[in-house]
Design an enzyme around this catalytic site. Sequence first.
Site, mmCIF file in Angstrom:
data_model
loop_
_atom_site.group_PDB
_atom_site.id
_atom_site.type_symbol
_atom_site.label_atom_id
_atom_site.label_comp_id
_atom_site.label_asym_id
_atom_site.label_seq_id
_atom_site.Cartn_x
_atom_site.Cartn_y
_atom_site.Cartn_z
ATOM 1 N N ILE A 227 0.828 -1.205 0.000
ATOM 2 C CA ILE A 227 0.000 0.000 0.000
ATOM 3 C C ILE A 227 0.862 1.254 0.000
ATOM 4 C CG2 ILE A 227 -1.647 1.329 1.364
ATOM 5 C CD1 ILE A 227 -2.914 -1.335 2.215
ATOM 6 N N VAL A 270 10.589 4.771 12.040
ATOM 7 C CA VAL A 270 9.669 5.828 12.481
ATOM 8 C C VAL A 270 9.495 5.872 13.994
ATOM 9 C CG1 VAL A 270 8.390 5.920 10.312
ATOM 10 C CG2 VAL A 270 7.634 4.348 12.135
ATOM 11 N N ASN A 307 -2.748 -15.109 24.901
ATOM 12 C CA ASN A 307 -1.407 -15.548 24.517
ATOM 13 C C ASN A 307 -0.474 -14.383 24.179
ATOM 14 O OD1 ASN A 307 -2.306 -18.255 24.674
ATOM 15 N ND2 ASN A 307 -3.113 -18.134 22.586
ATOM 16 N N TYR A 359 -3.489 -4.653 17.512
ATOM 17 C CA TYR A 359 -3.650 -3.920 16.251
ATOM 18 C C TYR A 359 -4.899 -3.037 16.294
ATOM 19 C CZ TYR A 359 -3.866 -3.256 11.149
ATOM 20 O OH TYR A 359 -3.902 -2.727 9.879
#
Length: 453
Positions: A227, A270, A307, A359
């Site tokens: 992307i 970054v 986990n 995430y």
Amino acid sequence: MADKYTQAVNTGFTRTLAKRLGLPRPSLLRRHTPGAPLTVGPVLVVSDDASVADADVIAKALLGWDLDVRRSAESTAGDEHFRWGAVVLVLTGAQTPESVSGAVLAAGSTLRRLAPNGRVVTVSRAPESGDAPAVAATRAGVEGFLRSVAKELRAGATGNAVQLTGGAEVDSASALAAVRFFLSAKSAYVDGQVLPVGPSGAAVDTAYWERPLEGKVAVVTGAARGIGAAIAKTLARDGATVVVVDVPPAGEALTAVANEVKGTALQLDVTAPDAGAKILEHATGRHGRLDIVVHNAGILRDKLLANMDAAKWDSVIAVNLASQLRIDEYLLGAGVEGLHIVSLASTSGIAGNKGQSNYAFSKSGVIGRTAATAPLVAALNGTINAVAPGFIETDMTRSIPFATREVARRLSSLLQGGQPVDVAEAIAFLASPAAAGVNGQVLRVCGQNLVGK
């Protein structure tokens, strides 16, 4: 390129077989090609009685884009071969739920003759504090209407909404830019979305649309592949000088992208404390300015929370969220004027996803930080927005087990995954000067694959 199933059911014998067996038939989506027509056919502009003046303004703008614009479908009623390229439904002046009936049904009567890859775009006003209950109900109703209509469309057609806020007028640059984006092939995988648009400057001339980023300098992180590389190429196509950024191990691929877009490469982690300073130093030192920052760098470390260990959690937060906060803080502290920031969020940050608590936290955090940073950037005459991709065909999604991957592809209204360029097109639009009235928003590029959203 479309996935193999989508290609098969649209070509040759397998197309006929799929039709006879009643199998799902995702359409081949029309994507942007420089010089191609904006729409696939004539555009019908309809409105309720209170919105006629605004509809006239929009129709005039569309005529200026060399489109075949009609204000009535009556003259085409007897032509069974006629197909509409788009329907624009203007409801900016609607005050009561009852008042929209005629316009809505007039638009609906044309949908059976909407061409493949056609468009439905609503233009209305957002509910505002202080609205009378009937007005608020009417304005909110348009959103539910549009999202539902988008799910009814077929053959690659999409439906999206421009929602004016803060007294924005339909002839402002940002309102017209949003209408144009949704009408165009650049929005191929954007479906069922409502984009709030605030006040902005006067409309731009037609020469602007081919290279809207001419003279701008853009930085794209995570640009060595996928992307990120698609974003760099799209921004360069639109006229920007692009600085591509990625970690040193990706240096060879990063250099290849930089050479392709005729930009420069910056090898950089970054998450480094001085990442913002190095980005600004490179952009201004090599190219004299910095206008656009695209926060694309991101990683996955999926595990069920039971986990999850600290390394998997902390690394995702550091790359996907904390780095963006730190870089933006530096750039804003340095007083960079007119900066357009676009970040990669995700539908996982909106709806959640099993095994992606880290995430999803990071991507939902991107959305929250985008809204909170908007007034800070606006004080420097800039904008900040986010793009939330759904299932996009990348190396990462190709590693998903076959059955799971196929199910994920078919969940959207368009019955297929998107392409990296679909994300890039949305980012290029949000980074453009004409989108200055869009600030603090999240635009999903997911083919409408979330229930209710």
